[in-house]
Design an enzyme around this catalytic site. Structure first.
Site, short mmCIF file in Angstrom:
data_model
loop_
_atom_site.label_atom_id
_atom_site.label_comp_id
_atom_site.label_asym_id
_atom_site.label_seq_id
_atom_site.Cartn_x
_atom_site.Cartn_y
_atom_site.Cartn_z
N THR A 110 -6.08 1.04 12.63
CA THR A 110 -6.76 2.17 13.36
C THR A 110 -7.33 1.60 14.72
N ASP A 111 -7.36 3.27 15.44
CA ASP A 111 -8.19 3.10 16.77
C ASP A 111 -9.76 2.77 16.59
N GLU A 112 -10.39 2.37 15.03
CA GLU A 112 -12.46 2.53 15.00
C GLU A 112 -12.16 1.32 15.82
N TYR A 144 -21.61 16.03 7.86
CA TYR A 144 -22.81 14.58 8.55
C TYR A 144 -23.20 15.06 10.10
N LYS A 186 -10.93 -4.30 9.28
CA LYS A 186 -9.74 -3.91 10.16
C LYS A 186 -9.31 -5.14 11.18
N ASN A 219 -6.46 9.40 13.37
CA ASN A 219 -6.96 9.82 11.86
C ASN A 219 -5.57 10.71 11.51
N GLY A 278 1.07 -1.53 0.17
CA GLY A 278 0.18 0.42 0.10
C GLY A 278 1.15 0.78 0.22
N PHE A 323 -1.99 6.95 0.73
CA PHE A 323 -1.64 8.32 1.52
C PHE A 323 -0.39 8.32 2.85
N LEU A 355 -2.74 -0.35 -6.67
CA LEU A 355 -3.19 0.71 -7.13
C LEU A 355 -4.76 1.03 -7.59
N ALA A 395 -14.50 -3.33 10.90
CA ALA A 395 -14.74 -4.82 11.13
C ALA A 395 -14.16 -5.40 10.24
N ARG A 442 -23.90 9.62 8.64
CA ARG A 442 -23.31 8.61 8.24
C ARG A 442 -24.09 7.41 9.11
N TYR A 495 -15.86 -1.10 7.54
CA TYR A 495 -14.16 -0.68 7.40
C TYR A 495 -13.72 -1.95 8.54
P1 NAD Z 1 -4.63 4.93 1.90
O1 NAD Z 1 -6.74 4.51 0.81
O2 NAD Z 1 -4.24 6.52 1.17
O3 NAD Z 1 -4.15 4.09 0.13
C1 NAD Z 1 -3.76 2.05 0.75
C2 NAD Z 1 -2.56 1.60 -0.12
O4 NAD Z 1 -3.73 0.40 -0.68
C3 NAD Z 1 -3.54 2.56 -2.03
O5 NAD Z 1 -2.24 2.93 -2.52
C4 NAD Z 1 -3.86 1.04 -2.67
O6 NAD Z 1 -3.84 0.69 -4.39
C5 NAD Z 1 -3.55 -0.37 -1.95
N1 NAD Z 1 -4.20 -0.94 -1.66
C6 NAD Z 1 -5.50 -1.17 -1.39
N2 NAD Z 1 -5.86 -2.54 -2.10
C7 NAD Z 1 -4.58 -2.97 -1.97
C8 NAD Z 1 -4.57 -4.13 -1.76
N3 NAD Z 1 -5.11 -5.38 -2.04
N4 NAD Z 1 -3.28 -5.23 -2.74
C9 NAD Z 1 -2.12 -4.14 -3.04
N5 NAD Z 1 -2.37 -2.73 -2.02
C10 NAD Z 1 -3.20 -2.07 -2.37
O7 NAD Z 1 -4.72 4.73 2.76
P2 NAD Z 1 -4.35 5.66 4.13
O8 NAD Z 1 -5.29 6.53 4.40
O9 NAD Z 1 -2.87 5.62 4.09
O10 NAD Z 1 -4.39 4.19 5.08
C11 NAD Z 1 -3.32 3.87 4.64
C12 NAD Z 1 -2.92 2.28 6.22
O11 NAD Z 1 -3.52 3.35 7.67
C13 NAD Z 1 -4.13 2.02 6.17
O12 NAD Z 1 -4.42 0.12 6.37
C14 NAD Z 1 -6.08 1.98 6.69
O13 NAD Z 1 -6.42 1.64 8.00
C15 NAD Z 1 -4.71 2.29 8.18
N6 NAD Z 1 -5.42 3.48 9.24
C16 NAD Z 1 -5.62 4.50 7.96
C17 NAD Z 1 -5.55 5.77 8.53
C18 NAD Z 1 -6.46 7.28 8.06
O14 NAD Z 1 -6.43 8.35 8.83
N7 NAD Z 1 -5.92 7.37 6.95
C19 NAD Z 1 -5.93 6.71 10.33
C20 NAD Z 1 -5.52 5.44 10.93
C21 NAD Z 1 -5.22 3.89 9.96
O1 DAU Z 2 -9.61 7.28 13.45
C1 DAU Z 2 -8.70 5.83 12.17
C2 DAU Z 2 -9.82 6.28 10.45
O2 DAU Z 2 -9.74 8.04 10.24
C3 DAU Z 2 -8.95 5.29 9.44
O3 DAU Z 2 -8.64 3.89 10.13
C4 DAU Z 2 -9.95 5.63 8.23
O4 DAU Z 2 -9.12 4.80 7.87
C5 DAU Z 2 -9.86 7.01 7.48
O5 DAU Z 2 -10.82 6.86 6.91
C6 DAU Z 2 -10.34 7.73 9.05
O6 DAU Z 2 -11.87 7.26 9.39
P1 DAU Z 2 -12.76 8.24 9.58
O7 DAU Z 2 -14.57 8.10 9.21
O8 DAU Z 2 -12.79 9.06 11.53
O9 DAU Z 2 -12.31 9.62 8.81
P2 DAU Z 2 -13.15 10.01 7.45
O10 DAU Z 2 -12.34 11.52 7.28
O11 DAU Z 2 -14.57 9.82 6.57
O12 DAU Z 2 -14.06 10.90 8.24
C7 DAU Z 2 -13.84 12.18 9.73
C8 DAU Z 2 -14.90 12.28 10.38
O13 DAU Z 2 -15.70 13.53 9.17
C9 DAU Z 2 -16.58 11.51 10.36
O14 DAU Z 2 -16.58 11.78 11.55
C10 DAU Z 2 -17.12 12.05 9.67
C11 DAU Z 2 -17.37 13.21 9.25
N1 DAU Z 2 -17.26 14.15 7.51
C12 DAU Z 2 -16.51 12.87 7.10
C13 DAU Z 2 -16.38 12.85 5.14
C14 DAU Z 2 -15.54 12.64 4.53
C15 DAU Z 2 -17.88 14.74 6.85
O15 DAU Z 2 -18.89 15.21 8.51
N2 DAU Z 2 -18.84 14.86 5.96
C16 DAU Z 2 -17.94 13.97 5.32
O16 DAU Z 2 -17.90 14.74 3.40
#
Ligand code: NAD
Ligand code: DAU
Length: 333
Positions: free
Chosen positions: A124-126, A205, A152, A177, A7, A11, A35, A150, A271, A148
């Site tokens: 994730t903390d989720e 939301y 993870k 996050n 991955g 991001f 990708l 569940a 949501r 999601y």
């Molecule tokens: P992202 O959605 O930006 O990127 C995910 C990457 O994984 C992409 O490059 C995608 O192409 C790749 N991918 C998806 N399915 C794949 C597969 N089957 N095989 C190989 N590659 C695959 O991700 P992110 O937001 O940077 O999150 C990275 C990790 O951190 C994830 O495991 C997510 O659960 C965890 N996480 C994210 C957050 C957050 O706020 N975004 C917070 C806590 C934990």
């Molecule tokens: O807590 C870690 C998690 O944070 C990661 O594991 C996830 O991959 C990541 O997507 C993120 O999940 P959230 O659901 O917290 O993130 P999101 O940015 O989708 O939403 C953040 C908060 O904002 C949530 O309470 C929902 C709200 N929201 C989100 C969007 C996209 C809105 O109010 N409007 C929106 O359009």
């Protein structure tokens, strides 16, 4: 040390690859990424010619492709690969189960067969669900509420089982996050910044009172580095900053930074299954010597500036189609 970063075109994976290359001259990296819509090799265009970096396209749920990539002398696996967006998981959980559960199992199995030095699961903390007051600790029960989280949680349980059953040296991290440069403009912060740059409203939301805890890219990369360096096999580490905001407070900060006011807010239906509050106790990580360095508002300002300066990056990703799709599913206020 040779790392398999799955991955790595997403991001945080791409940010962590850059961090490793910049800080560890001996680190070699294979970036294994399917990708999907979220994977973007442009995130790494500055490192693509680095002799210590290699990209391999593949799916972590494809046992043959994973076994092949593991043949490249991999010593440490860091599994960032996942389907990550809660809203998408509500619309269709299948891809989440395939990657976050089956993909994790497939990687673990390959890692076990190659007797690697360490497997790190980026989670994730989720998985802990919603905490109305107090904080999640590493011992909190898993109570995932979205497809999601569940998925993870399923992957994380497999990691635990591989440590307990087979002695695979694993670590699981549960982070709050993420935010910062290169975040796909579907998540709250980049969606809102880019909407405002386009002159659109931001869809909050429900009543905007849900609380999230936020960590900037540089603090996250240092946290993971600390865990890699000083963490112990079989352990679980929370990653949190205690920078907690309601979505409305956060939205107001973004509006202020962009010289706009609350007229740009559009309240939309909530949501389904929306977790009310996340709050992470990260004392165990802090005991290893890590603490966040960047003040939340400073990180937010740097993020706003990055999106302002990198319009072509997000404009190409942001077709607008997914937004319309979500609105159609959830309805409009
Ligand atoms: P992202 O959605 O930006 O990127 C995910 C990457 O994984 C992409 O490059 C995608 O192409 C790749 N991918 C998806 N399915 C794949 C597969 N089957 N095989 C190989 N590659 C695959 O991700 P992110 O937001 O940077 O999150 C990275 C990790 O951190 C994830 O495991 C997510 O659960 C965890 N996480 C994210 C957050 C957050 O706020 N975004 C917070 C806590 C934990
Ligand atoms: O807590 C870690 C998690 O944070 C990661 O594991 C996830 O991959 C990541 O997507 C993120 O999940 P959230 O659901 O917290 O993130 P999101 O940015 O989708 O939403 C953040 C908060 O904002 C949530 O309470 C929902 C709200 N929201 C989100 C969007 C996209 C809105 O109010 N409007 C929106 O359009």
């Amino acid at each position: 040390m040779k790392f398999l970063i799955t991955g790595g075109a997403g991001f945080m994976g791409s940010n962590f690859i850059r961090y490793l290359l910049d800080n560890y001259p001996e680190a070699e990296i294979v970036n294994f990424d399917k990708l999907t819509y979220a994977g973007n090799l442009e995130n790494l265009k500055d490192v693509k010619d680095n002799s210590r970096y290699e990209f391999v396209r593949g799916d972590i749920a494809d046992a043959k492709a994973v076994a092949e990539v593991m043949e490249r002398g991999i010593e440490v696996v860091i599994n960032f690969a996942a389907e990550t967006h809660v809203d998408r998981s509500i619309l269709g959980p299948r891809d989440f189960i395939m990657t976050d559960v089956l993909g994790t199992y497939t990687l673990l199995e390959a890692a076990r067969n190659k007797e690697i030095k360490r497997y790190v699961q980026i989670s994730t903390d989720e998985v802990f669900g919603s905490v109305e007051e107090g904080e999640f600790s590493e011992q909190s029960p898993f109570e995932p509420n979205s497809p999601y989280s569940a998925s993870k949680a399923g992957g994380d349980h497999m990691v635990r089982a591989y440590w307990k059953t087979y002695g695979l040296p694993t670590i699981v991290t549960h982070s709050c996050n993420f935010y910062g440069p290169y975040q796909y403009p579907e998540k709250l912060i980049p969606l809102f910044i880019t909407n405002l740059l386009e002159g659109k409203k931001v869809p909050v939301y429900g009543n905007g009172q849900n609380v999230r805890e936020w960590i900037f890219v540089s603090d996250y990369c240092r946290a993971l580095d600390t865990i890699l360096d000083r963490g112990e096999d079989g352990e679980v580490y929370n990653i949190g900053t205690a920078y907690r905001k309601t979505n409305l407070e956060l939205t107001q900060l973004v509006l202020e930074l962009m010289g706009l006011n609350e007229d740009s807010i559009e309240y939309v239906p909530d949501r389904p299954g929306h977790d009310q509050r996340y709050a992470v106790n990260s004392e165990k990580l802090r005991q290893l010597g890590w603490a966040p360095e960047l003040d939340f508002e400073q990180g937010l300002k740097e993020t706003v500036d990055w999106y302002k300066e990198n319009e072509s990056w997000w404009k190409r990703l942001k077709s607008g189609e997914y937004l319309k799709y979500y609105r159609k599913q959830y309805g409009s206020a």
